[in-house]
Enzyme design. Structure first.
Site, PDB file in Angstrom:
ATOM      1  N   HIS A   1       0.802  -1.228   0.000  1.00 58.81           N
ATOM      2  CA  HIS A   1       0.000   0.000   0.000  1.00 58.81           C
ATOM      3  C   HIS A   1       0.830   1.270   0.000  1.00 58.81           C
ATOM      4  O   HIS A   1       0.337   2.326   0.394  1.00 58.81           O
ATOM      5  CB  HIS A   1      -0.913   0.052   1.225  1.00 58.81           C
ATOM      6  CG  HIS A   1      -1.978  -0.983   1.238  1.00 58.81           C
ATOM      7  ND1 HIS A   1      -3.232  -0.762   0.729  1.00 58.81           N
ATOM      8  CD2 HIS A   1      -1.975  -2.255   1.692  1.00 58.81           C
ATOM      9  CE1 HIS A   1      -3.958  -1.861   0.890  1.00 58.81           C
ATOM     10  NE2 HIS A   1      -3.218  -2.780   1.466  1.00 58.81           N
TER      11      HIS A   1
ATOM     12  N   LYS B   1      -7.518  14.083   4.395  1.00 63.35           N
ATOM     13  CA  LYS B   1      -6.637  12.920   4.316  1.00 63.35           C
ATOM     14  C   LYS B   1      -5.639  13.051   5.445  1.00 63.35           C
ATOM     15  O   LYS B   1      -5.571  14.105   6.079  1.00 63.35           O
ATOM     16  CB  LYS B   1      -5.919  12.859   2.970  1.00 63.35           C
ATOM     17  CG  LYS B   1      -5.305  14.208   2.554  1.00 63.35           C
ATOM     18  CD  LYS B   1      -4.749  14.202   1.147  1.00 63.35           C
ATOM     19  CE  LYS B   1      -5.784  14.229   0.059  1.00 63.35           C
ATOM     20  NZ  LYS B   1      -6.032  12.964  -0.602  1.00 63.35           N
ATOM     21  N   ARG B   2      -4.861  12.018   5.709  1.00 61.12           N
ATOM     22  CA  ARG B   2      -3.805  12.169   6.707  1.00 61.12           C
ATOM     23  C   ARG B   2      -2.877  13.307   6.305  1.00 61.12           C
ATOM     24  O   ARG B   2      -2.699  13.581   5.111  1.00 61.12           O
ATOM     25  CB  ARG B   2      -2.997  10.860   6.819  1.00 61.12           C
ATOM     26  CG  ARG B   2      -3.682   9.821   7.661  1.00 61.12           C
ATOM     27  CD  ARG B   2      -3.897  10.241   9.086  1.00 61.12           C
ATOM     28  NE  ARG B   2      -2.668  10.224   9.845  1.00 61.12           N
ATOM     29  CZ  ARG B   2      -2.361   9.337  10.789  1.00 61.12           C
ATOM     30  NH1 ARG B   2      -3.224   8.399  11.124  1.00 61.12           N
ATOM     31  NH2 ARG B   2      -1.216   9.398  11.432  1.00 61.12           N
TER      32      ARG B   2
ATOM     33  N   LYS C   1       1.563  14.310   0.503  1.00 67.23           N
ATOM     34  CA  LYS C   1       0.204  14.644   0.055  1.00 67.23           C
ATOM     35  C   LYS C   1       0.069  16.136  -0.257  1.00 67.23           C
ATOM     36  O   LYS C   1      -0.857  16.564  -0.914  1.00 67.23           O
ATOM     37  CB  LYS C   1      -0.812  14.222   1.110  1.00 67.23           C
ATOM     38  CG  LYS C   1      -0.861  12.706   1.325  1.00 67.23           C
ATOM     39  CD  LYS C   1      -1.857  12.337   2.423  1.00 67.23           C
ATOM     40  CE  LYS C   1      -1.841  10.862   2.784  1.00 67.23           C
ATOM     41  NZ  LYS C   1      -2.637  10.024   1.861  1.00 67.23           N
TER      42      LYS C   1
ATOM     43  N   THR D   1      -8.319   6.737  -1.851  1.00 68.60           N
ATOM     44  CA  THR D   1      -9.685   6.237  -1.959  1.00 68.60           C
ATOM     45  C   THR D   1     -10.665   7.381  -1.715  1.00 68.60           C
ATOM     46  O   THR D   1     -11.821   7.311  -2.153  1.00 68.60           O
ATOM     47  CB  THR D   1      -9.960   5.092  -0.957  1.00 68.60           C
ATOM     48  OG1 THR D   1      -9.404   5.461   0.314  1.00 68.60           O
ATOM     49  CG2 THR D   1      -9.319   3.804  -1.420  1.00 68.60           C
TER      50      THR D   1
ATOM     51  N   LYS E   1     -14.408   8.475  -3.467  1.00 68.69           N
ATOM     52  CA  LYS E   1     -15.626   8.850  -2.726  1.00 68.69           C
ATOM     53  C   LYS E   1     -16.146  10.199  -3.214  1.00 68.69           C
ATOM     54  O   LYS E   1     -17.361  10.401  -3.372  1.00 68.69           O
ATOM     55  CB  LYS E   1     -15.331   8.899  -1.226  1.00 68.69           C
ATOM     56  CG  LYS E   1     -15.028   7.517  -0.629  1.00 68.69           C
ATOM     57  CD  LYS E   1     -14.362   7.591   0.751  1.00 68.69           C
ATOM     58  CE  LYS E   1     -13.697   6.256   1.069  1.00 68.69           C
ATOM     59  NZ  LYS E   1     -12.730   6.322   2.170  1.00 68.69           N
TER      60      LYS E   1
HETATM   61  C1  26V Z   1       2.327   1.949   7.926  1.00 68.76           C
HETATM   62  C2  26V Z   1       2.867   1.921   9.167  1.00 68.76           C
HETATM   63  C3  26V Z   1       4.328   1.820   9.296  1.00 68.76           C
HETATM   64  C4  26V Z   1       4.750   1.369  10.650  1.00 68.76           C
HETATM   65  C5  26V Z   1       4.017   2.085  11.747  1.00 68.76           C
HETATM   66  C6  26V Z   1       2.534   1.959  11.653  1.00 68.76           C
HETATM   67  C7  26V Z   1       2.022   1.994  10.272  1.00 68.76           C
HETATM   68  C8  26V Z   1       0.649   2.076  10.094  1.00 68.76           C
HETATM   69  C9  26V Z   1       0.127   2.088   8.841  1.00 68.76           C
HETATM   70  C10 26V Z   1       0.967   2.038   7.763  1.00 68.76           C
HETATM   71  C11 26V Z   1       0.339   1.979   6.430  1.00 68.76           C
HETATM   72  C12 26V Z   1       0.586   3.114   5.596  1.00 68.76           C
HETATM   73  C13 26V Z   1       0.176   2.733   4.263  1.00 68.76           C
HETATM   74  C14 26V Z   1      -1.175   3.269   3.863  1.00 68.76           C
HETATM   75  O1  26V Z   1      -2.047   3.604   4.630  1.00 68.76           O
HETATM   76  N1  26V Z   1      -1.309   3.334   2.588  1.00 68.76           N
HETATM   77  C15 26V Z   1      -2.492   3.862   1.951  1.00 68.76           C
HETATM   78  O2  26V Z   1      -3.276   2.768   1.542  1.00 68.76           O
HETATM   79  C16 26V Z   1      -4.460   3.180   0.885  1.00 68.76           C
HETATM   80  C17 26V Z   1      -5.264   1.941   0.597  1.00 68.76           C
HETATM   81  O3  26V Z   1      -4.607   1.149  -0.325  1.00 68.76           O
HETATM   82  C18 26V Z   1      -4.116   3.953  -0.376  1.00 68.76           C
HETATM   83  O4  26V Z   1      -5.309   4.398  -0.960  1.00 68.76           O
HETATM   84  C19 26V Z   1      -3.227   5.152  -0.051  1.00 68.76           C
HETATM   85  O5  26V Z   1      -2.803   5.772  -1.224  1.00 68.76           O
HETATM   86  C20 26V Z   1      -2.028   4.687   0.748  1.00 68.76           C
HETATM   87  O6  26V Z   1      -1.273   5.792   1.201  1.00 68.76           O
END
Ligand code: 26V
Length: 817
Positions: free
Chosen positions: A361, A549-550, A555, A659, A663
């Protein structure tokens, strides 16, 4: 008259009211007269659960006893949003509920408002998991969502008097939570630490401590499928509370410590998003839920068997690894098969390889998890051995395929110091997918290039999607009714490509006016909501321009705020006459990771720009900025349907998919965006003339980077950009204090890693195009309607169909009799 196919339960409103009364009396011990809206909410939730119970049990029965392979979606996050309205919709009980609540003398909104949103996710990844389990159930595919029932979800965001983000704990379980069923009798033991010893030529793991993983089951009702799946979230409890009794009084308090340690595992969701966090507790969480889930699946699919034939496991269930977080499941399944069930290595590997698939992701290399080997060795010594052996086998395989030594080293899963979870997942599973076409291409070309060279067939794409039930039907009832009217049927809710049928209506001015009226009414609703919840005064007769968004540098909220400052300066200086300005209300929503310094400073800046702009009589009625705090699913459901213009302005090549973009398009917003993530596919579908594209492409970004990027050049060359940055630097938004934003300004001028300054000109240039169109409401709305008509592809039902076809190779359960 339109054809209505939405599910409708035969239960009457009177019966439903009686069920609520009974529940209030016999379970909650209150009369209707004594009951509060919160009591009624709990009673209604329990009543809905009762109505779903037969379908839930039938689905589980058919899953275990039939031949349809199930899906296990392993995810550290499920960002579910509120449950009641969604459950009512899918159970076909909405009308009965509305009538029942009113007949009991309660206000509908008051009851719904008492539900506390479970925030068990950070952002896109967690919300995607929630959309996916909704679609799996709606398509009738047997599935489990497996995750963690964190006691504290994503933090609650507030702003202090200086506009800084303040995080407070989100104790979402403070009140009764009627949806989750705690099933103590299906607990699993999960062990940690200790050492591996040899016993009779066999490796035996002697762990040092264990916890009890207790499942909390949530029903996941499908829309119009008659099926109800399970979201099983594990909660950590002390393993053996009776041990305490063996301690004497003086040891009593210290004896409780391991218990506290055990229960800490599921205490809190890590609020990081795309940044590396090498924390032991996080690895404990990952192993905790994955180990419990794998054992649970074996229990479910081989009921009562002490010597199950686990070579059939890949025919029973396929696991999807949602990012690297559950990847420890690969060595865990190897360990279970070899150590617990006595399979040889090769058999175990063949089973494991067939059972797992991995979704990536991200494109940010720092977000791909890498664990220090000594941490894994300490916490999971047997797993580290298995990972080493996997790595040896992998290297031998690469060598046999003629891969060179340098490349083999680059590809190492285990480097001696660390374990690369994305590589382990890519080698250990059958398929790897990205989440949008562009992202999947970049995974193959860049991030996992070596792997795609050696294993090209493993790589595929599944473009993300969103559930139309929550994000159109529940969030935007007016648009839903208009779509149904336009199409003559409500079938679009389970076949979103039918929206295409709206396209001819874009030529029908009368229909377009109705569409515009829906948007206007939604804007009035949102203005009322923002007044009630935040005390804001939004003017629904201005353009609502949203960026939610975050908060992350890639971003580029900074691009939006700088452009906004430039416009503010233009109006103030008279360069833009007030009459020439299209009045705008800019709305931000974003949480920043608590440790992310520049992101938090950007939040502070946005709040202070809002303060200055909103209080300046010179721009009154022309420009307003609002930043509702604590952006979450609930706020999204209110804001998205009310938005005219949506911002998707990440640096090209950084947003895996997005996403939110889907929406917004589905709710009739226009998008201003870069060629990034799923924007590319949205634009392709809705047509280039119906999308505001700007900015550098991936290739241009790469080239500029290779040529040596210096942001200062852009600052010097563009007087509007210079003026905007200077205003931030000179204290305009910090009561004259030049230090407040100095780190941000310095970053923009010296690093600007995501090339905000380089895209500034293109971004501001396209604004006049946007405003020219907005000045012609009929034409704007025509284009917005064309966006809706062509966005049906972005249903998560379609994403799930793609997973079924390309990766999972399974399908729905047989139709119900
Ligand atoms: C990564 C990490 C790294 C370690 C610490 C905790 C933590 C928690 C979450 C994440 C995930 C980050 C990746 C993420 O959220 N990606 C997003 O995924 C969406 C669904 O596929 C996508 O639409 C977004 O573009 C993407 O940034």
């Amino acid at each position: 008259m339109s054809e209505i196919t939405a599910p409708k339960s035969p239960v009457t409103a009177e019966q439903f009211a009686d069920e609520i009364r009974e529940q209030l009396k016999y379970a909650q011990g209150v009369t209707v007269e004594q009951a509060t809206p919160a009591d009624v909410y709990v009673a209604a939730a329990v009543a809905v659960r009762h109505h779903l119970m037969d379908s839930w049990m039938q689905t589980q029965h058919d899953m275990v006893n039939g031949t349809t392979k199930a899906v296990g979606y392993l995810s550290a996050e499920f960002l579910m949003g509120k449950q009641l309205r969604n459950a009512l919709l899918n159970a076909g009980l909405t009308e009965q509920y509305n009538a029942a609540i009113e007949s009991l003398g309660f206000n509908l909104q008051d009851v719904v408002d008492t539900e506390y949103e479970p925030g068990l996710g950070n952002g896109g990844l967690g919300r995607l998991a929630a959309c996916f389990i909704d679609s799996l159930a709606s398509l009738g595919v047997p599935a489990f969502g497996y995750g963690i029932q964190y006691k504290y979800g994503i933090f609650k965001q507030e702003f202090d008097k200086d506009g800084k983000q303040v995080e407070t704990p989100d104790y979402w379980l403070a009140n009764e939570e009627p949806w989750g069923h705690i099933d103590y009798n299906r607990s699993q033991k999960v062990s940690f630490g200790g050492k591996v010893v040899k016993e009779g030529g066999k490796k035996v793991w002697k762990p040092a401590w264990s916890v009890r993983a207790v499942p909390v089951d949530y029903m996941v009702p499908g829309y119009a499928s008659g099926r109800v799946n399970t979201l099983r979230l594990w909660s950590a409890k002390a393993e053996d509370e009776f041990d305490l009794l063996t301690f004497n009084r003086s040891e009593y308090l210290s004896a409780v410590k391991p218990q506290v340690k055990a229960e800490n595992i599921s205490k809190i969701l890590y609020p990081e998003d795309s940044t590396k966090e090498g924390k032991q507790l996080r690895l404990e969480q990952q192993y905790f839920f994955v180990s419990a889930s794998l054992h649970d699946a074996i229990r479910v699919f081989y009921p009562g068997e002490s010597k199950p034939d686990l070579t059939t496991l890949p025919d029973k269930i396929v696991f999807q690894l949602n990012d690297t977080h559950p990847v420890i499941g690969i060595p865990e399944l190897m360990r279970i098969l070899i150590d617990e069930y006595g399979y040889d290595w090769d058999t175990a590997w063949s089973i494991t390889n067939k059972t797992f698939n991995y979704t990536c992701h991200t494109l940010l290399p720092e977000a791909l998890e890498v664990w220090p080997a000594d941490l894994i060795g300490e916490l999971l010594p047997r797993h580290l051995e298995i990972i080493e052996k996997i790595n040896e086998q992998f290297e031998a395989e690469l060598k046999a395929k003629g891969v060179g030594a340098v490349t083999i080293k680059d590809m190492a899963i285990y480097t001696g110091d660390s374990v690369r979870m994305a590589y382990l997942a890519t080698y250990g599973g059958s398929h790897v997918n990205g989440v949008a076409e562009l992202h999947s291409q970049l995974l193959k070309d860049v991030t996992l290039k070596n792997f795609s060279d050696v294993y090209p067939d493993k790589f595929t794409n599944v473009t993300n999607g969103v559930t139309p039930r929550r994000f159109i039907k529940l969030a935007n009832p007016r648009l839903s009714d208009l779509i149904t009217e336009g199409l003559g049927t409500d079938k679009w809710l389970s076949d979103l490509e039918l929206l295409k049928g709206l396209e001819p209506l874009a030529a029908d001015d009368e229909f377009v006016r109705k569409f515009a009226a829906v948007k206007q009414a939604n804007k009035v609703d949102f203005a009322n909501y923002a007044k009630r919840e935040y005390g804001f005064d939004l003017d629904p007769d201005t353009m609502f321009n949203t960026m939610v968004k975050r908060l992350h540098e890639y971003k580029r909220q900074a691009l939006k705020i700088l452009a906004l400052i430039a416009r503010y300066a233009d109006i103030k200086s008279g360069k833009l006459s007030a009459d020439d300005v299209m009045p705008r209300t800019v709305i931000f929503g974003a949480k920043a990771a608590p440790g992310y310094y520049l992101a938090k400073m950007t939040i502070q800046l946005i709040n202070n720009v809002a303060r200055v702009v909103n209080n300046d009589p010179d721009v009154k009625g022309k420009l307003n900025v609002y930043f509702p705090w604590n952006y979450n699913v609930r706020l999204a459901q209110h804001l998205i349907p009310a938005t005219d213009l949506d911002e998707q302005i990440s640096q090209a090549g950084k947003e895996a998919s997005g996403t939110g973009n889907m929406k917004f398009a589905l709710n009739g917003a226009m998008t201003v965006g870069t060629l990034d993530g799923a924007n590319v596919e949205i634009r392709e579908r809705v047509g280039a003339e119906n999308f505001f594209l700007f900015g550098m492409t991936v290739d241009e970004v790469d080239k500029l980077y290779a040529d040596g990027y210096g942001p200062r050049k852009y600052y010097e060359a563009d007087p509007r950009l210079k003026a905007a940055i200077d205003m931030v630097a000179d204290g305009t938004f910090s009561n004259g204090n030049k230090d407040t934003y100095a780190p941000l300004v310095s970053d923009w001028l010296s690093k600007d890693w995501f090339m905000t300054l380089a895209d500034f000109h293109a971004y501001t240039a396209i604004q006049s195009e946007i405003e020219a169109l907005y000045a012609q409401p009929l034409e704007w709305n025509r284009k917005a309607l064309i966006n809706v008509a062509n966005s049906g592809y972005f249903s998560s039902d379609r994403s799930i169909s793609d997973y079924l076809e390309r990766i999972w190779h399974t399908g729905p359960l047989p139709a119900l009799a």
